[in-house]
Design a protein around this motif. Structure first.
Motif, PDB file in Angstrom:
ATOM      1  N   THR A 135      -6.731 -10.724 -10.628  1.00 40.83           N
ATOM      2  CA  THR A 135      -6.034 -10.194  -9.448  1.00 40.83           C
ATOM      3  C   THR A 135      -6.148 -11.156  -8.275  1.00 40.83           C
ATOM      4  N   LEU A 136      -7.361 -11.617  -8.004  1.00 40.72           N
ATOM      5  CA  LEU A 136      -7.541 -12.546  -6.895  1.00 40.72           C
ATOM      6  C   LEU A 136      -6.915 -13.908  -7.201  1.00 40.72           C
ATOM      7  N   GLY A 137      -6.813 -14.240  -8.483  1.00 43.70           N
ATOM      8  CA  GLY A 137      -6.102 -15.452  -8.857  1.00 43.70           C
ATOM      9  C   GLY A 137      -4.623 -15.362  -8.523  1.00 43.70           C
ATOM     10  N   ILE A 138      -4.043 -14.172  -8.691  1.00 39.88           N
ATOM     11  CA  ILE A 138      -2.638 -13.965  -8.320  1.00 39.88           C
ATOM     12  C   ILE A 138      -2.459 -14.122  -6.820  1.00 39.88           C
ATOM     13  N   VAL A 139      -3.419 -13.596  -6.032  1.00 40.81           N
ATOM     14  CA  VAL A 139      -3.369 -13.756  -4.579  1.00 40.81           C
ATOM     15  C   VAL A 139      -3.341 -15.231  -4.205  1.00 40.81           C
ATOM     16  N   VAL A 140      -4.188 -16.009  -4.860  1.00 40.80           N
ATOM     17  CA  VAL A 140      -4.251 -17.449  -4.576  1.00 40.80           C
ATOM     18  C   VAL A 140      -2.947 -18.140  -4.969  1.00 40.80           C
ATOM     19  N   CYS A 141      -2.401 -17.795  -6.141  1.00 46.78           N
ATOM     20  CA  CYS A 141      -1.156 -18.424  -6.599  1.00 46.78           C
ATOM     21  C   CYS A 141       0.000 -18.121  -5.653  1.00 46.78           C
ATOM     22  N   VAL A 142       0.074 -16.876  -5.184  1.00 45.55           N
ATOM     23  CA  VAL A 142       1.123 -16.515  -4.230  1.00 45.55           C
ATOM     24  C   VAL A 142       0.940 -17.305  -2.941  1.00 45.55           C
ATOM     25  N   TYR A 143      -0.315 -17.434  -2.508  1.00 47.49           N
ATOM     26  CA  TYR A 143      -0.601 -18.190  -1.287  1.00 47.49           C
ATOM     27  C   TYR A 143      -0.138 -19.642  -1.427  1.00 47.49           C
ATOM     28  N   ASP A 183       0.060  -9.948   0.169  1.00 47.62           N
ATOM     29  CA  ASP A 183      -1.337  -9.707  -0.224  1.00 47.62           C
ATOM     30  C   ASP A 183      -1.651  -8.235  -0.455  1.00 47.62           C
ATOM     31  N   PRO A 184      -1.372  -7.329   0.510  1.00 49.31           N
ATOM     32  CA  PRO A 184      -1.689  -5.914   0.257  1.00 49.31           C
ATOM     33  C   PRO A 184      -0.854  -5.301  -0.862  1.00 49.31           C
ATOM     34  N   LEU A 185       0.348  -5.824  -1.108  1.00 48.44           N
ATOM     35  CA  LEU A 185       1.142  -5.331  -2.238  1.00 48.44           C
ATOM     36  C   LEU A 185       0.450  -5.649  -3.561  1.00 48.44           C
ATOM     37  N   ILE A 186      -0.155  -6.817  -3.631  1.00 47.87           N
ATOM     38  CA  ILE A 186      -0.882  -7.202  -4.841  1.00 47.87           C
ATOM     39  C   ILE A 186      -2.067  -6.266  -5.051  1.00 47.87           C
ATOM     40  N   TYR A 187      -2.773  -5.932  -3.944  1.00 42.50           N
ATOM     41  CA  TYR A 187      -3.892  -4.992  -4.066  1.00 42.50           C
ATOM     42  C   TYR A 187      -3.394  -3.636  -4.568  1.00 42.50           C
ATOM     43  N   PHE A 196       1.440  -2.110   8.514  1.00 34.53           N
ATOM     44  CA  PHE A 196       1.058  -0.841   7.901  1.00 34.53           C
ATOM     45  C   PHE A 196       0.170  -1.048   6.678  1.00 34.53           C
ATOM     46  N   LEU A 197       0.575  -1.944   5.771  1.00 34.32           N
ATOM     47  CA  LEU A 197      -0.173  -2.151   4.532  1.00 34.32           C
ATOM     48  C   LEU A 197      -1.538  -2.776   4.789  1.00 34.32           C
ATOM     49  N   ASN A 198      -1.593  -3.750   5.699  1.00 38.49           N
ATOM     50  CA  ASN A 198      -2.892  -4.363   5.978  1.00 38.49           C
ATOM     51  C   ASN A 198      -3.815  -3.420   6.741  1.00 38.49           C
ATOM     52  N   LEU A 199      -3.244  -2.543   7.557  1.00 33.56           N
ATOM     53  CA  LEU A 199      -4.062  -1.504   8.192  1.00 33.56           C
ATOM     54  C   LEU A 199      -4.678  -0.577   7.148  1.00 33.56           C
ATOM     55  N   LEU A 200      -3.913  -0.264   6.106  1.00 33.04           N
ATOM     56  CA  LEU A 200      -4.447   0.577   5.027  1.00 33.04           C
ATOM     57  C   LEU A 200      -5.612  -0.121   4.334  1.00 33.04           C
ATOM     58  N   VAL A 201      -5.489  -1.421   4.107  1.00 30.05           N
ATOM     59  CA  VAL A 201      -6.589  -2.178   3.493  1.00 30.05           C
ATOM     60  C   VAL A 201      -7.815  -2.164   4.403  1.00 30.05           C
ATOM     61  N   ILE A 202      -7.596  -2.407   5.694  1.00 26.39           N
ATOM     62  CA  ILE A 202      -8.710  -2.453   6.650  1.00 26.39           C
ATOM     63  C   ILE A 202      -9.397  -1.101   6.759  1.00 26.39           C
ATOM     64  N   ILE A 203      -8.619  -0.030   6.878  1.00 25.81           N
ATOM     65  CA  ILE A 203      -9.195   1.315   6.988  1.00 25.81           C
ATOM     66  C   ILE A 203      -9.944   1.680   5.714  1.00 25.81           C
ATOM     67  N   SER A 204      -9.359   1.355   4.562  1.00 23.54           N
ATOM     68  CA  SER A 204      -9.981   1.701   3.279  1.00 23.54           C
ATOM     69  C   SER A 204     -11.353   1.058   3.136  1.00 23.54           C
ATOM     70  N   ILE A 205     -11.413  -0.245   3.322  1.00 25.11           N
ATOM     71  CA  ILE A 205     -12.675  -0.953   3.121  1.00 25.11           C
ATOM     72  C   ILE A 205     -13.680  -0.613   4.217  1.00 25.11           C
ATOM     73  N   SER A 206     -13.217  -0.404   5.440  1.00 27.27           N
ATOM     74  CA  SER A 206     -14.125  -0.089   6.543  1.00 27.27           C
ATOM     75  C   SER A 206     -14.700   1.322   6.426  1.00 27.27           C
ATOM     76  N   HIS A 207     -13.891   2.267   5.961  1.00 22.06           N
ATOM     77  CA  HIS A 207     -14.302   3.672   5.991  1.00 22.06           C
ATOM     78  C   HIS A 207     -15.135   4.072   4.779  1.00 22.06           C
ATOM     79  N   PHE A 208     -14.709   3.716   3.587  1.00 26.46           N
ATOM     80  CA  PHE A 208     -15.368   4.191   2.378  1.00 26.46           C
ATOM     81  C   PHE A 208     -16.551   3.296   2.032  1.00 26.46           C
ATOM     82  N   LYS A 209     -17.749   3.895   2.055  1.00 25.47           N
ATOM     83  CA  LYS A 209     -18.978   3.130   1.864  1.00 25.47           C
ATOM     84  C   LYS A 209     -19.049   2.480   0.489  1.00 25.47           C
ATOM     85  N   GLN A 210     -18.410   3.099  -0.500  1.00 26.82           N
ATOM     86  CA  GLN A 210     -18.454   2.548  -1.851  1.00 26.82           C
ATOM     87  C   GLN A 210     -17.703   1.215  -1.941  1.00 26.82           C
ATOM     88  N   LEU A 211     -16.863   0.957  -0.954  1.00 27.33           N
ATOM     89  CA  LEU A 211     -16.073  -0.273  -0.961  1.00 27.33           C
ATOM     90  C   LEU A 211     -16.716  -1.385  -0.152  1.00 27.33           C
TER      91      LEU A 211
END
Length: 342
Positions: A256-264, A302-306, A49-64
């Protein structure tokens, strides 16, 4: 009751009762196991569900449609594969340790499993490079890094991941259904040869993680120097706002992306250190199961961090869940209104 009498009263179940070479079914019941299955199923659903929200958000909104967000989109697609296919299959295996779908499906699941993991690491490596250029050379960033160039890098990363997985399965005799080594009918296990563990450790863990850590160390050093420079020009009111916004946007993105890397890294380090300490690994070992699920949970994190750190993601989720995304020209909505652009 004597032990012999107890043995006569035991019922041994098999995955395939009509097959003499069938594996023994080990059905895991009890309150603790039921709670574990419910928890893992919940994590799987939330990951999808969360990753679908990320995919839809970035794919749909041109500003992203920025280079950085395209890399986040690539990461979300890899995480979606984990939540949609890898997690449910492994939950089924935890319930009764039987594989009912044949060798072809076994090979496909193994391929998707390792492909999604390799693709995630490629995406994170590219994200680190992207942030390094954005922080270290912001004036020429828009020239060096474009959406089309980023797309080429993403395709290259996914192609490399696919080639690596084919090589991995071929070397470990799992590429073809007829090559799979099974102890009994109803097993879908990966047995990794010890020499390949050295190759895997270097190619998939040490090399990319070293690149990521080195780049992020440069990023935060540059960010610290920028912070000192910004404070030195804060005497001017006009410069204060411009400098502060520019510095804050890039620094927040880097953190923010540094936190993603640290969690990974926190999810992957236990797996590799434990797996390299044994001569051969079986998916039936408890250690393998625990640390493998730690890898899967990273796709949920990952999507929780976003959601926590990215205002544009929270804004896009609100639009999606309230069905405003169905409105005409919704793709042109302003995702950064009253927020920093990062």
């Amino acid at each position: 009751m004597s032990f012999t009498a107890y043995q006569h009263n035991m019922t041994v179940e098999f995955c395939f009762p009509d097959n003499n070479s069938s594996c023994i079914k080990e059905v895991r019941t009890g309150t603790g196991n039921v709670f574990l299955f419910i928890l893992l199923s919940f994590i799987s659903v939330c990951t999808v569900f969360l990753n679908l929200l990320v995919i839809i958000s970035i794919s749909h909104f041109k500003q992203l449609h920025t280079p950085t967000n395209l890399l986040i989109l690539s990461l979300a697609v890899a995480d979606l594969l984990v939540g949609l296919i890898v997690m449910p299959v492994n939950i089924m295996g935890l319930i009764d340790n039987c594989w009912y779908f044949g060798n072809i499906a076994c090979v496909a699941v193994l391929m998707i499993n390792y492909f999604s993991m390799a693709s995630s690491l490629c995406s994170l490596t590219f994200i680190a490079v992207d942030r390094y250029i954005a922080i270290n050379d912001p004036l020429s960033y828009s020239i060096k890094i474009t959406a089309s160039k980023t797309s080429v890098f993403i395709i290259s990363g996914w192609s490399f991941s696919l080639l690596y997985v084919f090589t991995f399965l071929y070397y470990n005799d799992h590429l073809l259904p007829s090559q799979i080594m099974i102890r009994c009918h109803g097993e879908c296990a990966i047995y990794i040869k010890y020499p390949w563990m050295t190759v895997d450790l270097i190619v998939i863990f040490i090399t990319p993680c070293s690149i990521i850590l080195i780049l992020y160390s440069f990023i935060f050093n540059v960010a610290r120097r920028q912070a000192i420079a910004v404070r030195s020009v804060m005497n001017s009111t006009s410069n204060r706002q411009v400098s502060k916004v520019s510095f804050t946007s890039e620094t927040k993105a880097a953190k923010t992306l540094g936190i993603v890397v640290c969690v990974y890294l926190a999810c992957w380090i236990p797996f590799y250190f434990s797996s390299f300490s044994v001569e051969s690994l079986s998916s039936f070992s408890l250690l393998w199961t625990v640390f493998t699920w730690l890898l899967y949970i990273n796709s949920f994190m990952d999507p929780l961090i976003y959601a926590i750190f990215y205002p544009w993601f929270r804004a896009s989720v609100k639009i999606i869940l309230t069905c405003r995304i169905l409105q005409s020209l919704s793709s042109r909505f302003n995702m950064f209104q009253n927020h920093d652009h990062f």
